[in-house]
Write a protein that holds these residues in place. Structure first.
Motif, mmCIF file in Angstrom:
data_model
loop_
_atom_site.group_PDB
_atom_site.id
_atom_site.type_symbol
_atom_site.label_atom_id
_atom_site.label_comp_id
_atom_site.label_asym_id
_atom_site.label_seq_id
_atom_site.Cartn_x
_atom_site.Cartn_y
_atom_site.Cartn_z
ATOM 1 N N VAL A 126 0.831 -1.202 0.000
ATOM 2 C CA VAL A 126 0.000 0.000 0.000
ATOM 3 C C VAL A 126 0.869 1.258 0.000
ATOM 4 O O VAL A 126 0.645 2.178 -0.788
ATOM 5 N N THR A 127 1.884 1.286 0.886
ATOM 6 C CA THR A 127 2.668 2.521 0.980
ATOM 7 C C THR A 127 3.484 2.750 -0.286
ATOM 8 O O THR A 127 3.671 3.879 -0.706
ATOM 9 N N VAL A 128 3.940 1.677 -0.908
ATOM 10 C CA VAL A 128 4.736 1.844 -2.117
ATOM 11 C C VAL A 128 3.882 2.341 -3.279
ATOM 12 O O VAL A 128 4.328 3.128 -4.105
ATOM 13 N N SER A 129 2.618 1.888 -3.328
ATOM 14 C CA SER A 129 1.842 2.175 -4.536
ATOM 15 C C SER A 129 0.810 3.275 -4.370
ATOM 16 O O SER A 129 0.629 4.092 -5.270
ATOM 17 N N PHE B 100 1.533 7.697 -1.695
ATOM 18 C CA PHE B 100 2.098 8.910 -2.262
ATOM 19 C C PHE B 100 1.921 8.896 -3.778
ATOM 20 O O PHE B 100 1.410 7.932 -4.331
ATOM 21 N N GLY B 101 2.334 9.965 -4.431
ATOM 22 C CA GLY B 101 2.111 10.040 -5.867
ATOM 23 C C GLY B 101 0.802 10.740 -6.139
ATOM 24 O O GLY B 101 0.050 11.061 -5.223
ATOM 25 N N ASP B 102 0.498 10.995 -7.426
ATOM 26 C CA ASP B 102 -0.687 11.806 -7.673
ATOM 27 C C ASP B 102 -1.940 10.996 -7.946
ATOM 28 O O ASP B 102 -3.006 11.566 -8.113
ATOM 29 N N SER B 103 -1.846 9.680 -7.996
ATOM 30 C CA SER B 103 -3.058 8.909 -8.203
ATOM 31 C C SER B 103 -2.924 7.518 -7.611
ATOM 32 O O SER B 103 -2.021 6.772 -7.970
ATOM 33 N N ARG C 165 -7.014 13.501 -1.799
ATOM 34 C CA ARG C 165 -7.012 13.877 -3.216
ATOM 35 C C ARG C 165 -8.387 14.365 -3.640
ATOM 36 O O ARG C 165 -8.514 15.320 -4.396
ATOM 37 N N LEU C 166 -9.433 13.694 -3.118
ATOM 38 C CA LEU C 166 -10.797 14.100 -3.465
ATOM 39 C C LEU C 166 -11.071 15.526 -3.019
ATOM 40 O O LEU C 166 -11.781 16.278 -3.664
ATOM 41 N N ARG C 167 -10.478 15.899 -1.875
ATOM 42 C CA ARG C 167 -10.702 17.248 -1.364
ATOM 43 C C ARG C 167 -9.738 18.250 -1.962
ATOM 44 O O ARG C 167 -9.599 19.362 -1.458
ATOM 45 N N GLY C 168 -9.026 17.815 -2.992
ATOM 46 C CA GLY C 168 -8.149 18.743 -3.694
ATOM 47 C C GLY C 168 -6.885 19.069 -2.939
ATOM 48 O O GLY C 168 -6.271 20.096 -3.154
ATOM 49 N N ARG C 169 -6.505 18.187 -2.009
ATOM 50 C CA ARG C 169 -5.250 18.442 -1.313
ATOM 51 C C ARG C 169 -4.186 17.444 -1.733
ATOM 52 O O ARG C 169 -3.278 17.118 -0.989
ATOM 53 N N GLY C 170 -4.335 16.950 -2.962
ATOM 54 C CA GLY C 170 -3.412 15.925 -3.448
ATOM 55 C C GLY C 170 -2.056 16.467 -3.848
ATOM 56 O O GLY C 170 -1.113 15.708 -4.009
ATOM 57 N N ALA C 171 -1.951 17.795 -3.999
ATOM 58 C CA ALA C 171 -0.687 18.369 -4.472
ATOM 59 C C ALA C 171 0.471 17.970 -3.560
ATOM 60 O O ALA C 171 1.558 17.656 -4.021
ATOM 61 N N VAL D 224 -6.896 4.651 2.282
ATOM 62 C CA VAL D 224 -8.117 5.450 2.169
ATOM 63 C C VAL D 224 -7.856 6.938 2.396
ATOM 64 O O VAL D 224 -8.347 7.777 1.638
ATOM 65 N N VAL D 225 -7.056 7.267 3.425
ATOM 66 C CA VAL D 225 -6.865 8.684 3.757
ATOM 67 C C VAL D 225 -6.305 9.496 2.585
ATOM 68 O O VAL D 225 -6.833 10.560 2.253
ATOM 69 N N PRO D 226 -5.240 9.007 1.907
ATOM 70 C CA PRO D 226 -4.743 9.792 0.771
ATOM 71 C C PRO D 226 -5.787 9.965 -0.332
ATOM 72 O O PRO D 226 -5.850 11.007 -0.972
ATOM 73 N N MET D 227 -6.645 8.943 -0.522
ATOM 74 C CA MET D 227 -7.697 9.067 -1.536
ATOM 75 C C MET D 227 -8.646 10.210 -1.172
ATOM 76 O O MET D 227 -9.025 11.011 -2.014
ATOM 77 N N LEU D 228 -8.989 10.267 0.131
ATOM 78 C CA LEU D 228 -9.877 11.345 0.573
ATOM 79 C C LEU D 228 -9.202 12.696 0.397
ATOM 80 O O LEU D 228 -9.816 13.666 -0.039
#
Lengths: 504, 162
Positions: free
Chosen positions: A156-159, A162-165, A488-494, A482-486
């Motif tokens: 999970v952590t490798v894939s 992090f990263g943009d998607s 990104r959804l909230r536009g804080r993926g940068a 799940v947390v990183p997905m959320l």
């Protein structure tokens, strides 16, 4: 104090002239590949794996570790002088370091990076020496369930974290897992996805995949781009740091070390994550935050210390649990396996001399590196003037040399080309490459642990989450997914995409 | 690598191609798994089950990739120059074809030369000549000194036989 005496024994192994020669070759190569853009430590270790087939195992592994450390040192040079990070863990170094170089302060920037790397490498290697036996004790209590959960966490952590998607990261991981199925099943001997081709019985070679993705994919992607590269900033004046520079650097080095080491040693991402977090911390704590973005020395000192500390930290799970958390570590694991060694708790019992020799060599390699990188910096800068056609021609020739050396069959070369094209396509559409390599090497291990766990529990899937350790690890994996997905959804993926990196 | 992709909205047929590739990979795994003898033992999980799980994962990812493609959520690659890619691919395929006929040095020299040409080095013959010298040195060091078994052709026999 048990670690201390073991470490002293290791030092006596490491002081053997042949071993020192291997370490010296490793750190020199590592610095060179760190400096050259386009080749990172993962690729170099992959290229050298087949070449070392007939050499001394201890020496070869020490050389690989030297390459990893050296890559972390050398990467800063390119970041500072060219504004093109030599490898992914030096991306943030480029932010402040290149600004310093533009102002004619390239010398002190290189110095704080090299000394910071030294301080961090030293402390982190000692931490590795004292922490590893404790983790080994812990590891002996873990069963297949816990190992499987640990591997899920690493996946999970490798894939996905992090990263943009997360989608593209997981896709890369699953391609790696699918490739891992090829070959003879370790538990029953059934041939899977081999289509009667004998070369596929042994599975897909890690080196072939890694070399194809990193070298050929990268070469194709770079060749197809036609931007003129940024000009180089000459180092003006001496590399000597002023008293003020020292005062501002030392705290950043220590903070970087203590941010980098834990991040490297947990299955939570590699050196690039650590260097980014260190940069963020320095920026928050700085007395003159307005200098950030215009050449603040803390912004070079912290991240460079952090990426070296993380590289040492990565060796903790690799050596004690056999769990690689970065692409370089995954290929080093393949290196251990090539010599018939399986990293994990047993390695510390069966091959104690080798492990402690390796750890002690890292201390010596660290001293070699600071010498190579401060007084001899001019030599490395000259490497940057190799014309790109010769550089990439050489990289491709060496890339095929490795594959041909292991197995001079058209099947193997065909796979190299096929995966190379896949690597090119993945770069075009923003798919990370590292999860494929980690998936290929960890996939079969995870499968074995899973099936062992299920065999013990007679097929009850709940067994996987039935101990506190495995339940917590699986829970943490779910959070990291799940947390990183959320976010990104909230536009804080940068923030997450900035932390992403590939080459190490 | 994400900074090179300007956010631009156009039909994302690339996402559908990727999804088709993933689904194709999943289908290959499922067909292969169906042909395996199921021998789960105490685990109840045999050699075909983990590949099946991975195949289902790939199918799910393929569906999600299609959805992402419909939303235009895929980085747009910068404009690619096809000629360098073709030069390098030509060098690699040439080496694959020539390796056992002409040996490592000649096929390696061509690979080096064509790659250098792809990166803008002209003329081609000069790049191949540099590659020839480099490949010869590599063959000498790795095949003769380090005992890596590299395929030799007539040229290697001629030079290194003695």
């Amino acid at each position: 104090m048990e670690s201390f005496s073991l470490l002293m024994q290791g030092v006596s192994t490491a002081l053997d002239p042949m071993i020192m020669l291997y370490a010296l070759i490793g750190v020199t190569l590592g610095t060179a590949v760190g400096v050259l853009p386009g080749i990172g430590p993962a690729l170099t270790v992959a290229l050298l794996l087949p070449v070392t087939y007939g050499l001394d195992p201890a020496g070869s592994l020490i050389m690989f570790a030297g390459i990893y450390y050296g890559g972390m040192y050398g990467g800063s040079t390119t970041s500072i002088l060219l504004n093109t990070p030599g490898e992914s863990a030096s991306i943030v170094t480029a932010i402040e370091g290149n600004q310093m170089a533009r102002k004619g302060r390239g010398g002190p920037a290189l110095a704080t990076a090299a000394i910071g790397s030294f301080v961090a490498g030293l402390i982190a290697t000692l931490l590795l020496a004292f922490l590893a036996p404790q983790v080994v004790k812990l590891a002996l209590t873990l069963g297949p369930r816990e190992y499987f959960a640990l591997m899920v966490l690493a996946f999970v952590t490798v894939s996905a974290t992090f990263g943009d998607s997360a989608l593209r990261g997981l896709t890369s991981l699953f391609i790696g897992l699918a490739l891992a199925c090829v070959g003879i099943d370790g538990l029953t001997g059934a041939a899977r996805l081999t289509y009667g081709v004998p070369q596929l019985m042994d599975g897909i070679e890690t080196t072939t995949l890694a070399v194809a993705l990193f070298a050929i994919g990268e070469a194709l992607a770079v060749a197809a781009l036609m931007d003129p590269p940024d000009g180089m900033h000459r180092v003006k004046g001496s590399v000597r740091m002023t008293r003020e520079d020292w005062r501002r650097s030392w705290k950043a080095w220590l903070r970087g070390t203590f941010i980098g080491f834990p991040i490297g040693s947990m299955p939570a991402g590699g050196a690039d994550v650590a260097s980014f977090l260190s940069y963020a911390a320095e920026r928050k704590l700085a007395k003159h935050p307005e200098e950030f973005g215009h050449g603040a020395i803390e912004g070079v000192a912290g991240p460079e210390a952090a990426n070296n500390a993380a590289a040492a930290g990565t060796l903790v799970p690799l050596l004690t649990l056999g769990l690689p958390t970065t692409a370089t570590a995954a290929i080093m694991l393949a290196g251990f396996q090539q010599f018939g060694l399986q990293p994990g708790p047993l390695l510390f019992v069966m091959n104690a001399e080798l492990v402690w020799g390796l750890i002690a060599s890292l201390l010596i390699a660290n001293v070699m590196l600071v010498v190579l990188n401060l007084p001899l910096i001019g030599l490395w800068i000259r490497l940057l003037s190799i014309p790109r056609p010769w550089l990439y021609g050489g990289i491709l020739l060496f890339a095929t040399l490795g594959t041909i050396g292991v197995n001079p069959s058209p099947v193997e070369l065909g796979m190299l080309i096929l995966f190379g094209v896949m690597g090119y396509g993945m770069r075009l559409y923003g798919y990370p490459v590292a999860p494929v390599v980690v998936g290929l090497i960890l996939g079969p291990m995870a499968e074995q642990q899973l099936r062992r766990a299920l065999a013990i529990a007679q097929g009850d899937w709940w067994t996987l989450a039935s101990t506190p350790v495995s339940a917590v690890l699986l829970g943490v994996s779910a959070v990291f997914l799940v947390v990183p997905m959320l976010m990104r959804l909230r536009g804080r993926g940068a923030v997450l995409s900035q932390v992403a990196g590939d080459a190490d | 690598m994400s900074e090179g992709f300007p956010p631009e909205r156009r039909p994302r047929w690339a996402a559908f191609v990727i999804a088709a590739g993933l689904a194709g990979l999943a289908a290959m795994i499922l067909v292969d798994a169906a042909g395996l003898k199921q021998d789960g033992g105490y685990a109840g999980v045999g050699p075909a089950d983990v590949p099946r799980l991975i195949a289902y994962g790939l199918l799910l990812l393929a569906v999600m990739t299609v959805v992402a493609g419909l939303k235009g959520d895929l980085p747009r690659p910068p404009r690619q120059a096809p000629a360098p890619v073709l030069w390098i691919m030509g060098g690699l395929i040439g080496q694959l074809a020539l390796l056992h006929v002409a040996g490592f040095v000649i096929s390696g020299a061509l690979l080096f030369g064509m790659t250098a040409r792809g990166f803008g080095q002209r003329p081609l013959w000069k790049a191949v000549a540099v590659g020839f010298v480099l490949a010869l040195v590599i063959y000498g060091v790795f095949d003769r000194l380090l005992r890596l078994n590299l395929p030799g052709g007539p040229l290697e026999l001629l030079i290194f036989r003695g």
